[in-house]
Scaffold this motif. Structure first.
Motif, mmCIF file in Angstrom:
data_model
loop_
_atom_site.group_PDB
_atom_site.id
_atom_site.type_symbol
_atom_site.label_atom_id
_atom_site.label_comp_id
_atom_site.label_asym_id
_atom_site.label_seq_id
_atom_site.Cartn_x
_atom_site.Cartn_y
_atom_site.Cartn_z
ATOM 1 N N ALA A 1 -25.415 70.453 66.225
ATOM 2 C CA ALA A 1 -24.905 71.708 66.770
ATOM 3 C C ALA A 1 -25.380 71.899 68.201
ATOM 4 N N TYR B 1 -23.196 69.663 70.482
ATOM 5 C CA TYR B 1 -21.865 70.225 70.739
ATOM 6 C C TYR B 1 -21.933 71.331 71.789
ATOM 7 N N GLU B 2 -22.983 72.142 71.712
ATOM 8 C CA GLU B 2 -23.157 73.193 72.706
ATOM 9 C C GLU B 2 -23.427 72.591 74.079
ATOM 10 N N ARG C 1 -20.220 71.521 75.597
ATOM 11 C CA ARG C 1 -19.455 72.681 76.080
ATOM 12 C C ARG C 1 -20.004 73.164 77.417
ATOM 13 N N SER D 1 -14.685 66.090 64.299
ATOM 14 C CA SER D 1 -15.995 66.698 64.575
ATOM 15 C C SER D 1 -16.742 67.038 63.296
ATOM 16 N N TYR E 1 -19.235 69.864 61.311
ATOM 17 C CA TYR E 1 -19.539 71.293 61.268
ATOM 18 C C TYR E 1 -20.596 71.532 60.193
ATOM 19 N N THR F 1 -23.646 77.919 60.920
ATOM 20 C CA THR F 1 -22.961 78.234 62.183
ATOM 21 C C THR F 1 -22.385 79.645 62.164
ATOM 22 N N TYR G 1 -17.440 75.946 67.867
ATOM 23 C CA TYR G 1 -18.396 75.670 68.937
ATOM 24 C C TYR G 1 -17.917 76.210 70.286
#
Length: 540
Positions: free
Chosen positions: A416, A419-420, A423, A434, A436, A440, A464
C-alpha cells in the motif's frame, strides 16, 4: 528458451486467484427464516451507535457517484472490505465512490448518490432497518449481491407479487458458465460457494439479465432486475479469469451509472520486461512490424539489469537505447517498469535476477510449486519506495531517454505504501493488474495476509487514488510453469471475445519480445477480427 524467460512470465497469472479458497467459507447452508431476519435487523439497529466514516475516492468531474455498502461481521468480515474495494474500483470508471460498512448506514444516505451497490458477503449480517426501508423506496439503481436478500423480502410481505421473483435457497450444483447477452462466459467449476436459486420468476415483472448454466445444462437466473433493484445471486470476485462472469457485473454498472454509453471496443498491446539485457534485434523486428501494420503499443522498461555478481545499466547498452528511441518515434509508448525488476541477490522468488524476481514485494515458491506472496520488503517505507522510483528516473535520464508518464509494478505487486509512492511520483497512470489489502477502506493498517488481486475491463480510478489502465486478457505462455497452463494466441483471442460483453470494454494483453513475431501477430490479427481497434495508452 532459458529458464529465466519462463519464470518472468509465471507469477502474473496468480493475481486472479488470490481469493479462491476463502469464498467457500462465506456462504451459509441453511435457509434463513423471517424471524431470524427480523432479529438481525434489530441487532443492527442496536449495534450501530458508533458510525464509521465513509472511504471516498474515484473519478471526479463526471457528476456520477456510487455508494458501496459492505459487511464486516463474523470470522470472514474482512472479506467484505476486500469485495467492497474491488467494487469501488470498478465504479471508479464512472465517477466518485463512497464505501461504508452497511452497519453504519443512516436513513436517506443513498439519496446523495447516483447508484448503490450492497455486497452481501456475510451470511445473516445484521442490516439496519434504515437501509432496508431506503431500498424498498429507492428511486435510483440498487445492486444487491449474494447474501441477506431474505432480510429485504421479509420486510415486504408482497415482495414476490410486487417484484416478480422470490429466492429459494443457494444452489450448490457445479456451475461452469454464465450466459449474458448471448455470450458464454466462464465460471470456475471449483467455486463451490453456491448461487441463489429461485422459488419463482415472473418475467412479465422481472428481467433475467444473466443465467448460470449447471453442469447438466439446466439454468438458473444469475442476475435479476425488477424496477430499481438488481439482484446478483453470488459475489463475482472469486475464481475470476479473463473470460469470467465478473464481466457481467462490470457491464451491469453501465446500466446503473452510464446507461447511454455506446458500444466501443478498444485493444491495448504492451511489450514486456525490456531491460539492458534485451536483444536489440528482437526489439527492432517487432517494432518495424507493428509500425508497418499501424498498431500503436506500449512497452515496459526497467533501467538496471542485475544478477548476482553482475550489474548493467541501460545507458551502457547503446543499441538497446537506440531501439527504444525507434519505438518511441514509431508508435510506441514507454512504461516505467521498475528500477531493477528484482529486490536483492537473494531469490524473490527465483534467483535475484532482473526480469525474474519481484522488486517491491516479497514472494516464494512453495512445495506445491505455487508462487506465494509474503508481504512488503523489509525496508518498505515511503522514503524507500520514493528513492527507488527516483533512481529509476535518473537512469532514464542518464540514457538520454524521456522519463515515462506511466508506471507498471514489476510482477504487478507492491505494498500500500508503494502504490501511494507511485501516485505521489507524478505518473499519469499505472498500467497493470493490482493488489488490494484489507484495511484500506477502514483506515486501519494494511493487512498483507488479507489481499486480493484485480484486473479491469476498462480504465478505473482505484482506491489508491490513481488512474489504472487495464491489462485484462493475459499473455502468451508457451510452456506450463508454476502450475499455470499453456496459453497460446487462440486463448487470448477467446478471452477478448468474452470481453465484448462489456459495452465499452478493452482487450488488453502483454507480450515478451523474445518470443518472436509469429504469436504476437496471430494475437493482434485475431483481436482485430473481433472488431477491436488498437489504441495507445494515452487514449485511455
Amino acid at each position: 528458451m532459458p529458464a529465466s524467460s519462463l519464470r518472468r512470465r509465471a507469477v502474473l497469472p496468480a493475481l486472479a486467484a488470490l481469493l479462491s479458497a476463502v469464498l467457500l467459507l462465506t456462504t451459509g447452508l441453511a435457509t434463513p427464516t423471517a424471524s431470524a431476519s427480523a432479529a438481525s435487523a434489530s441487532a443492527a439497529s442496536a449495534g450501530a451507535s458508533a458510525r464509521a466514516k465513509a472511504f471516498t475516492g474515484g473519478l471526479t468531474g463526471t457528476g456520477r457517484s456510487t455508494l458501496v455498502l459492505y459487511d464486516t461481521t463474523g470470522q470472514w468480515g474482512w472479506l467484505g472490505e476486500l469485495y467492497a474495494a474491488q467494487t469501488a474500483n470498478l465504479t471508479g470508471h464512472f465517477g466518485t465512490f463512497a464505501a461504508l460498512p452497511v452497519s453504519a448506514y443512516t436513513a436517506g444516505a443513498m439519496d446523495a448518490y447516483t447508484a448503490v451497490v450492497y455486497v452481501g458477503s456475510t451470511y445473516d449480517e445484521p442490516l439496519p432497518e434504515a437501509f432496508l426501508a431506503d431500498v424498498r423506496d429507492a428511486d435510483r439503481p440498487v445492486i444487491w449481491m449474494n447474501n441477506n436478500i431474505w432480510q429485504l423480502t421479509a420486510s415486504i410481505p408482497t415482495f414476490a407479487a410486487d417484484y416478480g421473483w422470490m429466492w429459494s435457497q443457494f444452489d450448490f450444483s457445479t456451475v461452469e458458465g454464465v450466459v449474458y447477452k448471448g455470450r458464454d462466459l466462464s465460471r470456475d467449476g471449483r467455486n463451490a460457494s453456491g448461487i441463489m436459486d429461485y422459488a419463482s420468476v415472473d418475467e412479465t415483472k422481472a428481467e433475467v439479465l444473466a443465467a448460470a448454466v449447471r453442469e447438466n445444462g439446466t439454468r438458473i437466473p444469475w442476475a435479476v432486475r425488477s424496477g430499481e433493484l438488481t439482484y446478483i445471486g453470488e459475489i463475482p470476485f472469486a475464481y475470476t479469469t479473463a473470460s469470467d462472469r465478473y464481466l457481467v457485473f462490470s457491464d451491469l454498472l453501465f446500466d446503473a451509472l452510464a446507461p447511454q454509453t455506446k458500444e466501443r471496443h478498444r485493444a491495448l498491446l504492451r511489450l514486456e520486461d525490456i531491460g539492458p539485457n534485451a536483444e536489440p534485434a528482437e526489439l527492432m523486428k517487432i517494432a518495424v512490424e507493428l509500425k508497418r501494420r499501424k498498431i500503436p503499443y506500449s512497452f515496459g522498461v526497467y533501467t538496471v539489469y542485475k544478477e548476482p555478481g553482475k550489474t548493467v545499466a541501460l545507458r551502457q547498452r547503446p543499441l538497446v537505447v537506440a531501439a527504444i528511441k525507434y519505438m518511441l518515434a514509431n508508435g510506441g509508448t514507454m512504461i516505467a517498469h521498475g528500477y531493477t525488476h528484482q529486490y536483492t541477490d537473494a531469490p524473490n522468488p527465483y534467483n535475484g535476477t532482473s526480469g525474474d524476481d519481484f522488486e517491491f514485494y516479497t514472494a516464494h515458491v512453495d512445495e506445491q510449486n505455487y508462487v506465494r506472496y509474503d508481504g512488503p520488503v523489509a525496508e518498505d517505507s515511503p522514503a524507500w519506495a520514493a528513492d527507488r522510483i527516483e533512481k529509476m528516473k535518473a537512469e532514464f535520464r542518464a540514457a538520454r531517454l524521456p522519463v515515462p508518464q506511466y508506471f507498471e509494478f514489476p510482477h504487478y505487486a507492491g505494498s500500500a505504501v508503494d502504490y501511494e509512492a507511485v501516485r505521489r511520483a507524478g505518473f499519469k497512470a499505472r498500467y497493470e493488474r493490482s493488489l488490494y489489502f484489507a484495511g484500506t477502506l477502514s483506515g486501519t493498517a494494511p493487512q498483507y495476509d488479507h489481499m486480493a488481486g484485480q484486473f479491469f475491463p476498462y480504465t478505473v480510478t482505484d482506491v489508491y487514488g490513481s488512474k489504472v489502465i487495464p491489462e485484462n486478457v493475459g499473455n502468451i505462455e508457451p510452456e506450463s510453469f508454476n502450475n499455470h497452463p499453456v496459453v497460446l494466441p487462440a486463448d487470448l483471442v477467446k478471452a477478448a471475445r468474452a470481453n465484448l460483453a462489456v459495452r465499452d470494454g478493452v482487450a488488453s494483453f502483454f507480450y515478451h519480445p523474445y518470443l518472436g513475431t509469429k504469436w504476437l501477430l496471430e494475437t493482434v490479427d485475431g483481436i482485430r477480427k473481433l472488431g477491436y481497434t488498437f489504441v495507445p495508452a494515452s487514449a485511455m
